[in-house]
Design an enzyme around this catalytic site. Structure first.
Site: not given
Ligand code: F0G
Length: 459
Positions: A257, A214, A449, A216, A72, A124-125
């Site tokens: 990713k 960010d 979406h 990813a 843990y 990102f969204d």
């Molecule tokens: N930042 C970027 C640039 C992303 O593309 C994503 C996720 C996230 C943050 C959030 O990360 O999914 O681990 O919580 N992108 C995916 C996509 C979902 O399909 O582009 P997460």
């Protein structure tokens, strides 16, 4: 004779996939309310809905799972992961989270407050969601060139220094940090140059503001720096990675990713105050500080994945495949965001479906057509995903309307890519006959979406 290119791996385990009939797909799509997120995976032949958490792990990663320490507190796995992250980025403080948006949630709980303004390049969204959900503003300062899909420039994900400077002049006292997304997913998986990262850093320094990446797809970004930015051809991906993160105060990471794992994420930073401020939220939302939402074994697989994916061969294999799809689309004359990005091809839907009005969502319509054609599931990054303006509640038609074909890492062969390209060509060839799109029957107030219900406009 020059030897042709081939993948830098061979396959040890396979998973069968099946093609369906058009009649079955018609029925399934109607049952899914014309929203591909609502399809069952078994109804999909080639799945390009995302490159997130859909990659194949290596034998080394599977082996690492067996060494996971599930303690843990203070698990060995955490320290192995932390060591790799610190070696790659220079960041000393690491907080694991269950995925990228959880890292955003934990860090932004500390950093973002009502009325704040967070400038960056095409947030990102989920990032935007976490900012807007806190009644703050995500201010997009991406270069204007990113909006012209046919313009070919090497670093189309860049932040506009002019826009950023202007934002800082106007709002500096409301800016808690600047965020740079590497690569810029929303603009088409487009990279950000080291020169641009330096410019952002210089502006941030002038105003005394921190910079967050960010991250990813940071490794793909490093690949593009190596292959496109002058002076970096002879530098290793790991050296470039270190140089990129040297320009940031910290990072949020979706490990799904470029971490080459199916689930995971983290925050890493050099700032003790960020770590101290965020750690309580990790305990509250995610878990104790040395696992934060991840299994010990998954932290081990991630440690190996980060190491593997910061090697040139692995990135070259991947990005070469995305470029191969682009080359096929070039042959067929299908317009997409140029040049090809790191993780996906983004087809410019309004340029394909010229008879479908924007109110009827061209990119969503193209997504549906590609699925009906061959069971290939892409996803709309366009007017549906853009949600409504929080103030006027009008649809936002001012951005791009794209069909994203995200390529999972180490999953499909170039034969699958040939099928994808041919299916898209078939849709393209009958584009003149596609005159109607879809209308919304039901939608959620945010991130609609995923769950939106649609119907065909000609039904
Ligand atoms: N930042 C970027 C640039 C992303 O593309 C994503 C996720 C996230 C943050 C959030 O990360 O999914 O681990 O919580 N992108 C995916 C996509 C979902 O399909 O582009 P997460």
């Amino acid at each position: 004779m020059k030897l042709p290119f081939a993948e830098s791996w061979k396959i040890k385990m396979v998973e069968p996939i099946h093609i369906s009939t058009r009649q079955e797909r018609e029925q399934w799509l109607a049952e899914a309310h014309y929203n591909v997120f609502q399809l069952k995976a078994e109804q999909v032949y080639i799945d390009l809905i995302t490159d997130s958490g859909t990659g194949a792990m290596s034998d080394r990663q599977w082996a690492a799972l067996m060494t996971g320490d599930e303690s843990y507190a203070g698990a060995d796995s955490f320290f192995r992961l932390k060591d790799v992250i610190t070696r790659l980025t220079g960041f000393e403080y690491v907080i694991p989270t269950h995925q990228g948006r959880a890292a955003e949630n934990v860090l932004f709980s500390y950093l973002v407050h009502e009325g704040d303004i967070i400038p960056g390049n095409s947030h990102f969204d989920t990032t935007k969601g976490h900012i807007e959900g806190r009644k703050a503003i995500a201010l997009d300062c991406t270069i204007d060139e990113a909006r012209d899909t046919q313009l070919e420039i090497p670093f189309k994900g860049n932040v506009s220094p002019e826009k950023l400077e202007k934002a800082m002049q106007e709002y500096a006292d409301r800016v808690p940090f600047i965020i740079v997304t590497i690569t810029n997913n929303t603009a088409g998986g487009q990279p950000v140059s080291l020169q641009n990262l330096r410019e952002v850093r210089a502006i941030a320094d002038r105003y005394g503001k921190p910079v967050l990446f960010d991250s990813a797809r940071f490794a793909e970004n490093a690949y593009f720096i190596k292959t496109r930015e002058s002076g970096y051809a002879d530098r290793s991906i790991k050296e470039i990675t270190r140089e990129m993160f040297g320009l940031a105060d910290g990072m949020t990471m979706s490990a799904k990713k470029d971490g080459l794992v199916n689930m995971g994420g983290f925050i890493a930073t050099r700032r003790e105050d960020w770590y101290e401020g965020a750690k309580g939220y990790c305990v509250q939302f995610e878990g104790y500080l040395t696992y934060g939402g991840m299994n010990g074994r998954d932290m081990d697989a991630l440690a190996v994945g980060l190491d593997e994916n910061t090697e040139f061969d692995n990135l070259y294999t991947r990005i070469h495949q995305v470029a191969y799809l682009a080359q096929k689309l070039d042959e067929y004359g299908i317009p997409y965001q140029r040049p090809a990005g790191g993780h996906a091809i983004f087809v410019d839907a309004p340029k394909v479906l010229t008879h479908v009005p924007q109110e009827e969502f061209p990119a969503q319509t193209l997504t549906m057509e590609l699925y009906l054609e061959a069971g290939i599931r892409g996803c709309e990054i366009g007017y549906l995903l853009a949600d409504r303006d929080p103030v006027t509640r009008e649809n936002r038609f001012n951005g791009l309307d794209l069909l994203r074909l995200a390529i999972p890492r180490r999953v499909y062969t170039d034969n699958h890519i040939n099928v994808i390209a041919a299916a898209l060509k078939n849709v393209y060839d009958r584009r003149e006959s596609i005159t109607h799109g879809v209308r919304i029957v039901w939608e959620a107030p945010l991130m609609r979406h995923f769950t939106v219900k649609l119907e065909r406009c000609n039904s």
